[in-house]
Scaffold this motif. Structure first.
Motif, mmCIF file in Angstrom:
data_model
loop_
_atom_site.group_PDB
_atom_site.id
_atom_site.type_symbol
_atom_site.label_atom_id
_atom_site.label_comp_id
_atom_site.label_asym_id
_atom_site.label_seq_id
_atom_site.Cartn_x
_atom_site.Cartn_y
_atom_site.Cartn_z
ATOM 1 N N GLY A 185 29.378 -33.138 31.815
ATOM 2 C CA GLY A 185 28.726 -32.997 30.523
ATOM 3 C C GLY A 185 29.679 -32.560 29.425
ATOM 4 N N ASN A 186 29.100 -32.274 28.244
ATOM 5 C CA ASN A 186 29.887 -31.821 27.103
ATOM 6 C C ASN A 186 30.226 -30.345 27.217
ATOM 7 N N LEU A 187 31.390 -29.992 26.705
ATOM 8 C CA LEU A 187 31.840 -28.608 26.696
ATOM 9 C C LEU A 187 32.305 -28.217 25.300
ATOM 10 N N ASP A 188 32.069 -26.963 24.916
ATOM 11 C CA ASP A 188 32.688 -26.399 23.717
ATOM 12 C C ASP A 188 34.136 -26.060 24.054
ATOM 13 N N LEU A 189 35.060 -26.549 23.227
ATOM 14 C CA LEU A 189 36.481 -26.244 23.412
ATOM 15 C C LEU A 189 36.978 -25.435 22.228
ATOM 16 N N ASN A 190 37.870 -24.502 22.497
ATOM 17 C CA ASN A 190 38.359 -23.572 21.486
ATOM 18 C C ASN A 190 39.873 -23.450 21.561
ATOM 19 N N ARG A 191 40.452 -23.169 20.394
ATOM 20 C CA ARG A 191 41.892 -22.916 20.337
ATOM 21 C C ARG A 191 42.128 -21.545 19.707
ATOM 22 N N ILE A 192 43.179 -20.885 20.156
ATOM 23 C CA ILE A 192 43.561 -19.594 19.598
ATOM 24 C C ILE A 192 44.493 -19.834 18.416
ATOM 25 N N VAL A 193 44.176 -19.222 17.283
ATOM 26 C CA VAL A 193 44.938 -19.418 16.052
ATOM 27 C C VAL A 193 45.809 -18.208 15.749
ATOM 28 N N HIS A 194 45.245 -17.016 15.876
ATOM 29 C CA HIS A 194 45.972 -15.779 15.608
ATOM 30 C C HIS A 194 45.851 -14.835 16.799
ATOM 31 N N LYS A 195 46.788 -13.940 16.902
ATOM 32 C CA LYS A 195 46.802 -12.800 17.834
ATOM 33 C C LYS A 195 47.261 -13.140 19.240
ATOM 34 N N GLY A 196 47.156 -14.393 19.691
ATOM 35 C CA GLY A 196 47.697 -14.748 20.989
ATOM 36 C C GLY A 196 46.706 -14.591 22.128
#
Length: 277
Positions: A185-196
């Protein structure tokens, strides 16, 4: 493009018996799991999700959809959230603010944050929709992280459709139609922008603080881990800079400097190598 490290968030909409946790765990670096929808609705899958990922040494965080209708109600939601999730030792606690459940959401969410901290949660962040950011007027500076969704084409990949409500966000949910091995199925994907990554998913909240000293003049201190157009200062030879984490970006390894106002800055400490992304 799928930015690394890959972070997913899950709820009961992703049913556990449809997930191959072994395969999915190998695709991701961390997972954020919903625990509740207000106080009265406990997510049906949260215990299974957290148990299975922890069993496979995937770092976990948790979130709760906020529905409090008063200051006292917000505080009760915080206590319920903490009691339900603490046994799983999450590294970060997120408030998911997507509906106007009381007139003054700024006051209510601050009461929620304070109560969660009082209960013992070390790191408390807030997720708020890009289009609601101004209306809710949350005191985001008091939270330990800000997470914002914007999808663009929503085609399962990151295509540069960044949040516009503020530039000071730390996590970006860039699609709700992601696809990874281990779940059809579909998944929410996220990327880290600040702080690590370590800031959000390591129990110690990052690497031990390390002091570096510049050996040449003109070293750039930057607002983001990118090489173009974001210089905060040029450091002289012999300048000391303290870092508590690292992140990879634009082919370089960047040291992350915590700043007095709660923001961070980045300094290039070397080129990345082929096996790191």
């Amino acid at each position: 493009m799928l930015p690394k490290p890959i972070i997913i968030d899950l709820s009961e909409w992703q049913v556990s018996d449809q997930i191959d946790y072994n395969k999915l765990s190998r695709q991701i670096a961390g997972v954020i799991v919903r625990v509740q929808y207000g106080s009265n609705w406990i997510d049906k899958q949260f215990r299974q999700h957290l148990t299975e990922f922890k069993k496979r040494q995937v770092p976990v965080a948790v979130y709760a959809w906020v529905r409090g209708t008063s200051r006292a109600d917000m505080q009760q939601e915080a206590r319920d959230f903490y009691q339900r999730a603490i046994a799983f030792e999450p590294n970060f606690w997120w408030l998911d603010v997507e509906e106007k459940s009381m007139t003054d959401m700024r006051l209510g969410c601050e009461a929620y944050r304070q109560e969660l901290k009082r209960c013992g949660a070390k790191n408390v962040g807030v997720y708020v929709a890009n289009h609601l950011f101004s209306d809710f007027h949350l005191d985001v500076a008091k939270f330990d992280g800000l997470w914002i969704p914007t999808y663009g084409r929503n085609d399962g990949e990151y295509n540069g459709a960044d949040p516009t409500a503020t530039s000071q966000y730390d996590l970006h949910q860039y699609t709700s139609c992601g696809h990874l091995t281990g779940y059809l199925g579909n998944l929410d994907l996220n990327r880290i922008v600040h702080k690590g990554f370590a800031y959000f998913f390591d129990k110690e909240g990052g690497i031990k603080m390390k002091s570096l000293k510049t050996t040449v003049a003109g070293v750039n201190l930057r607002k983001m881990p990118k090489v173009a157009d974001n210089i905060l200062a040029k450091l002289p030879k012999g300048a000391q800079i303290d870092i508590n984490d690292i992140v990879i970006g634009d082919g370089f390894v960047w040291g992350i400097q915590p700043r007095a106002d709660g923001s961070v800055a980045y300094v290039d400490i070397g080129k990345s190598v082929a096996w790191i992304n």
